[in-house]
Scaffold this motif. Sequence first.
Motif, PDB file in Angstrom:
ATOM      1  N   SER A 147       0.811  -1.222   0.000  1.00  0.00           N
ATOM      2  CA  SER A 147       0.000   0.000   0.000  1.00  0.00           C
ATOM      3  C   SER A 147       0.844   1.273   0.000  1.00  0.00           C
ATOM      4  O   SER A 147       0.367   2.333  -0.415  1.00  0.00           O
ATOM      5  N   LEU A 158      -6.311   3.505  -1.567  1.00  0.00           N
ATOM      6  CA  LEU A 158      -5.760   4.299  -0.471  1.00  0.00           C
ATOM      7  C   LEU A 158      -6.374   3.871   0.861  1.00  0.00           C
ATOM      8  O   LEU A 158      -7.465   3.289   0.902  1.00  0.00           O
ATOM      9  N   PRO A 159      -5.697   4.161   1.975  1.00  0.00           N
ATOM     10  CA  PRO A 159      -6.260   3.804   3.283  1.00  0.00           C
ATOM     11  C   PRO A 159      -7.616   4.462   3.501  1.00  0.00           C
ATOM     12  O   PRO A 159      -7.836   5.610   3.108  1.00  0.00           O
ATOM     13  N   THR A 160      -8.535   3.746   4.126  1.00  0.00           N
ATOM     14  CA  THR A 160      -9.857   4.303   4.391  1.00  0.00           C
ATOM     15  C   THR A 160      -9.830   5.266   5.574  1.00  0.00           C
ATOM     16  O   THR A 160     -10.657   6.174   5.636  1.00  0.00           O
ATOM     17  N   ARG A 200      -4.629   8.313   5.597  1.00  0.00           N
ATOM     18  CA  ARG A 200      -4.570   8.694   4.184  1.00  0.00           C
ATOM     19  C   ARG A 200      -3.868  10.046   4.012  1.00  0.00           C
ATOM     20  O   ARG A 200      -3.059  10.225   3.098  1.00  0.00           O
ATOM     21  N   TYR A 250      -0.489  10.877   1.892  1.00  0.00           N
ATOM     22  CA  TYR A 250      -0.369  11.957   0.912  1.00  0.00           C
ATOM     23  C   TYR A 250       0.840  12.830   1.230  1.00  0.00           C
ATOM     24  O   TYR A 250       1.660  13.137   0.346  1.00  0.00           O
ATOM     25  N   GLY A 287      -1.942   0.952  -3.329  1.00  0.00           N
ATOM     26  CA  GLY A 287      -2.265   2.366  -3.303  1.00  0.00           C
ATOM     27  C   GLY A 287      -1.577   3.045  -4.479  1.00  0.00           C
ATOM     28  O   GLY A 287      -0.350   3.157  -4.499  1.00  0.00           O
TER      29      GLY A 287
END
Length: 306
Positions: A28, A91-93, A98, A102, A246
């Motif tokens: 990810s 992407l992470p929830t 998240r 970024y 991701g």
Amino acid sequence: MNRMAWLGLFVMILSEASTLARIEPFWSWNTPIAWTGFILFADGIVWRARGNSWLRSNPREFVFLAAVSIPLWIVFEGFNLFIRNWHYTGLPTNFSLRMFGYAWAFATIWPALFEGAELVAIIRAGKAGGAGQAGPQARPARPARPARPALPALPALPALPALVSVAAGAVMLAAPFVVPDALAVYMAAPVWLGFIFLLDPINAALGGESLWMDLRGGRRERLINLSLSGLLCGLLWEFWNYWSRGKWIYSVPIMENLKLFEMPLPGYLGFPAFAVECFTMYVFVRTVLTLDRRMPAIGLGRSIAL
């Protein structure tokens, strides 16, 4: 290679191998992890070659560069709301996680490109220290920083071509907001070029580093090294992205069926321009925010210590 370069190489290989095996957290988070490894690798090679590098010689400047990289890339995310050339998936929830991802990924963009330009400069020099460079056993002492001069008011731009360049850059950057929605998706090229035309003459007028002034003086090394770094980093971005969970996916309506990884082949022409654009944006922000026109010799293959 020194220990930092070996560490960076190990991180890149470990992250990509674990991504291919779908092992978390690498699957990810492959992009920020692999780019961190690349930055360490390139910095170690440059340090070994000339005894001077971003991380070892000027860590404060490097931290500033990484911090500025985040909002500078968010500018392009803003443009993407209109040109809609890419979107993210896997992407992470969790919102906080998240946002952290970024920030980490965005913070590597400008450092990777500039470290890449230094690495290219070393390779093109064809020998360890490069012509006129100090090797690791003879590192130059960091010069004392003089008092910072007050930044003057923006003077008149030096020539009509510079004024035309600024106007052209402004038009390019405005285009995605004014063209019909059906055409906005084709506006990537103006976005990847606009800041070069807009900011480089302004940087020259402010007394900062300028590719325009480089070329006027017959100096092409920085432009070449930045462009090659953009191509190198572009290939690595797409390589590391392709197998990641991701990741980003492109929606560019130009030769969509002819791709290398996720990127249509014509898209790779934008990476050299993007590296040059990143340089002009950083020079502008650094000059304005720090009131300091003395820049590291980015992409010139010589000392970057201030």
